[in-house]
Enzyme design. Structure first.
Site, mmCIF file in Angstrom:
data_model
loop_
_atom_site.group_PDB
_atom_site.id
_atom_site.type_symbol
_atom_site.label_atom_id
_atom_site.label_comp_id
_atom_site.label_asym_id
_atom_site.label_seq_id
_atom_site.Cartn_x
_atom_site.Cartn_y
_atom_site.Cartn_z
ATOM 1 N N HIS A 98 0.655 -1.221 0.056
ATOM 2 C CA HIS A 98 0.113 -0.040 -0.230
ATOM 3 C C HIS A 98 0.701 1.234 -0.186
ATOM 4 O O HIS A 98 1.903 1.060 0.675
ATOM 5 C CB HIS A 98 -0.932 0.121 1.135
ATOM 6 C CG HIS A 98 -2.034 1.090 1.047
ATOM 7 N ND1 HIS A 98 -1.835 2.252 1.641
ATOM 8 C CD2 HIS A 98 -3.383 1.055 0.573
ATOM 9 C CE1 HIS A 98 -2.882 2.989 1.161
ATOM 10 N NE2 HIS A 98 -3.863 2.217 0.737
ATOM 11 N N GLY A 176 -7.416 8.891 -0.077
ATOM 12 C CA GLY A 176 -7.875 9.782 0.862
ATOM 13 C C GLY A 176 -8.028 11.467 0.688
ATOM 14 O O GLY A 176 -8.183 12.293 1.622
#
Ligand code: PGA
Length: 255
Positions: A98, A176
């Protein structure tokens, strides 16, 4: 390239959110909303929440994943978790590489490759994350960056093992931030990843290979992203923490 050959995978990435009791509550909320899903549903949760997640998902169609794993079987690696530990608990999925791991915790393409190898050796299914930064996109090197990340991570992976790898294309600038890639941008890079698989293996392997999109996917934009020919699902951060939103994305993937 035939999308019909692939079953979509919607995976939640809870990141560093939810305690064990909150995990039980959220999964109990999600469960009835996704029980008729015509796609695979996975929730990837913090290590300490795995037990609660496994118990809460028992008998349901929701699978459980970890957010990372170490490449060694055991030893002096303070703070790390091995694939053997995860397997004994009954965890089948694991996110590897990630961008938050790469950015904040020094993860490199080389360590990502080692973790992928360890997870495959343990019989797990890997959600491998790749993606470019905004600077790299503006330099016009998105496909090169994603190509290198993909090729290094898949080093030594056999064609048979490929069925236990999912790639999540996650542009770092979209994670995000509320700034989603357009469906065309997502599809273009997902397609480029599929072409790399065709190149490294063959076109049948590429046709069967699941490539997700991730980065501010939500209940409002999921249907359009998931309708793209090369977008086979999503890795969902923020929106996976709200049961109705996550369920809406699962519904969009089930069409
Ligand atoms: P986001 O996160 O959906 O909150 O952008 C996606 C991810 O990091 O996997």
């Amino acid at each position: 390239m035939n999308k019909q050959l692939r079953k979509a995978v919607i995976a939640g990435n809870w990141k560093m959110n939810k305690t064990p009791s909150e995990t039980t509550a959220l999964i109990n909320e999600i469960k009835p909303l996704v029980q008729d899903a015509d796609c695979d549903v996975v929730v990837c949760v913090p290590y300490v929440d795995l037990q609660a997640a496994l118990e809460a998902t028992k008998g349901s169609n929701i699978k459980v994943g970890a957010e990372n794993c170490h490449w060694e079987k055991s030893g002096a690696y303070t703070g790390e978790i091995s694939t053997g530990m995860l397997r004994e608990m009954g965890v089948d999925y694991v996110i590897i590489g990630h961008s938050e791991r790469r950015t904040y915790f020094g993860e490199t393409d080389a360590t990502v490759q080692k973790r992928v190898r360890a997870a495959l050796d343990a019989g797990m299914t890997v959600i491998l994350c790749v993606g470019e930064t905004l600077e790299q996109r503006e330099q016009g090197i998105t496909n090169e960056v994603v190509g290198i990340q993909t090729k290094i991570a898949l080093g030594g992976v056999s064609k048979e093992e490929l069925s236990r790898i999912i790639i999540a294309y996650e542009p770092v600038w979209a994670i995000g931030t509320g700034r989603t890639a357009t469906s065309e941008q997502a599809n273009e890079v997902n397609h480029a990843i599929r072409m790399i698989i065709a190149d490294l293996y063959d076109s049948a392997a590429a046709d069967a290979f699941v490539v997700q999109y991730g980065g501010s996917m939500n209940a409002g934009n999921a249907a359009e992203l998931l309708a793209q020919p090369d977008v086979d699902g999503g890795l969902i951060g923020g929106a996976s923490l709200k049961a109705p939103d996550f369920a809406e994305i699962v519904k969009a993937a089930s069409k």
